[in-house]
Scaffold this motif. Structure first.
Motif, PDB file in Angstrom:
ATOM      1  N   GLY A  45      -3.869  11.358   6.987  1.00 43.55           N
ATOM      2  CA  GLY A  45      -3.976   9.991   7.612  1.00 43.55           C
ATOM      3  C   GLY A  45      -3.113  10.032   8.979  1.00 43.55           C
ATOM      4  O   GLY A  45      -3.085   9.188   9.797  1.00 43.55           O
ATOM      5  N   ARG A  46      -2.307  11.274   9.087  1.00 44.20           N
ATOM      6  CA  ARG A  46      -1.502  10.985  10.383  1.00 44.20           C
ATOM      7  C   ARG A  46      -1.619  12.735  11.036  1.00 44.20           C
ATOM      8  O   ARG A  46      -0.549  13.304  11.452  1.00 44.20           O
ATOM      9  CB  ARG A  46      -0.076  10.990  10.032  1.00 44.20           C
ATOM     10  N   ARG A  47      -3.155  13.027  11.200  1.00 42.60           N
ATOM     11  CA  ARG A  47      -3.216  14.228  11.933  1.00 42.60           C
ATOM     12  C   ARG A  47      -2.422  14.480  13.146  1.00 42.60           C
ATOM     13  O   ARG A  47      -2.405  13.653  13.938  1.00 42.60           O
ATOM     14  CB  ARG A  47      -4.671  14.589  11.893  1.00 42.60           C
ATOM     15  N   GLY A  48      -1.934  15.739  13.343  1.00 42.03           N
ATOM     16  CA  GLY A  48      -1.521  15.858  14.380  1.00 42.03           C
ATOM     17  C   GLY A  48       0.115  15.237  14.810  1.00 42.03           C
ATOM     18  O   GLY A  48       0.619  15.452  15.818  1.00 42.03           O
ATOM     19  N   GLN A  49       0.634  14.486  14.037  1.00 45.74           N
ATOM     20  CA  GLN A  49       1.775  13.860  14.109  1.00 45.74           C
ATOM     21  C   GLN A  49       2.742  14.387  13.212  1.00 45.74           C
ATOM     22  O   GLN A  49       2.509  14.355  12.116  1.00 45.74           O
ATOM     23  CB  GLN A  49       1.981  12.324  13.969  1.00 45.74           C
ATOM     24  N   ARG A  50       3.868  14.811  13.600  1.00 50.91           N
ATOM     25  CA  ARG A  50       5.006  15.349  12.633  1.00 50.91           C
ATOM     26  C   ARG A  50       6.481  14.686  13.283  1.00 50.91           C
ATOM     27  O   ARG A  50       6.615  14.421  14.258  1.00 50.91           O
ATOM     28  CB  ARG A  50       5.149  16.691  12.633  1.00 50.91           C
ATOM     29  N   PRO A  92       0.902  -1.130  -0.012  1.00 55.22           N
ATOM     30  CA  PRO A  92      -0.012  -0.165   0.233  1.00 55.22           C
ATOM     31  C   PRO A  92       0.873   1.312  -0.058  1.00 55.22           C
ATOM     32  O   PRO A  92       2.028   1.306   0.419  1.00 55.22           O
ATOM     33  CB  PRO A  92      -0.783  -0.153   1.460  1.00 55.22           C
ATOM     34  N   PRO A  93       0.388   2.329  -0.658  1.00 58.59           N
ATOM     35  CA  PRO A  93       1.099   3.554  -0.485  1.00 58.59           C
ATOM     36  C   PRO A  93       1.391   4.129   0.799  1.00 58.59           C
ATOM     37  O   PRO A  93       0.641   4.034   1.750  1.00 58.59           O
ATOM     38  CB  PRO A  93       0.194   4.636  -1.361  1.00 58.59           C
ATOM     39  N   ARG A  94       2.811   4.647   1.268  1.00 58.22           N
ATOM     40  CA  ARG A  94       3.015   5.101   2.237  1.00 58.22           C
ATOM     41  C   ARG A  94       2.575   6.440   2.650  1.00 58.22           C
ATOM     42  O   ARG A  94       2.524   7.294   1.455  1.00 58.22           O
ATOM     43  CB  ARG A  94       4.503   5.036   2.443  1.00 58.22           C
ATOM     44  N   SER A  95       1.979   6.894   3.602  1.00 62.75           N
ATOM     45  CA  SER A  95       1.542   8.173   3.898  1.00 62.75           C
ATOM     46  C   SER A  95       2.645   9.164   4.404  1.00 62.75           C
ATOM     47  O   SER A  95       3.787   8.652   4.831  1.00 62.75           O
ATOM     48  CB  SER A  95       0.531   8.379   5.156  1.00 62.75           C
TER      49      SER A  95
END
Length: 78
Positions: free
Chosen positions: A73-78, A64-67
């Motif tokens: 798909g990764r709100r709030g994570q950086r 699957p494609p990596r986000s």
């Protein structure tokens, strides 16, 4: 793999299996390759397809494609 790579490999396979003689016209093999490539075009890039006689089936689906960081798909994570 390019079309030419695929043609070379399919011809070599036909030679090894005795379906084709050295120097024999490869038009039938080339036509078969084009037909198989047209069929394979219906699957996502990276799909590994195997052929057993007249049956074509997926041996392995592409990952699957990596986000990306910061994508929805990764709100709030950086």
């Amino acid at each position: 793999m390019t079309r030419d790579d695929y043609l070379r490999r399919l011809r070599a396979s036909a030679l090894d299996a005795g379906f084709l003689e050295p120097g024999e016209n490869t038009t039938d093999i080339d036509d078969q390759a084009d037909e198989l490539l047209d069929i394979a075009a219906g699957w996502p890039v990276g799909t590994v397809i195997e052929r057993r006689g007249d049956l074509l089936q997926v041996r392995q689906w592409p990952p699957p494609p990596r986000s990306c960081a910061g994508s929805p798909g990764r709100r709030g994570q950086r």
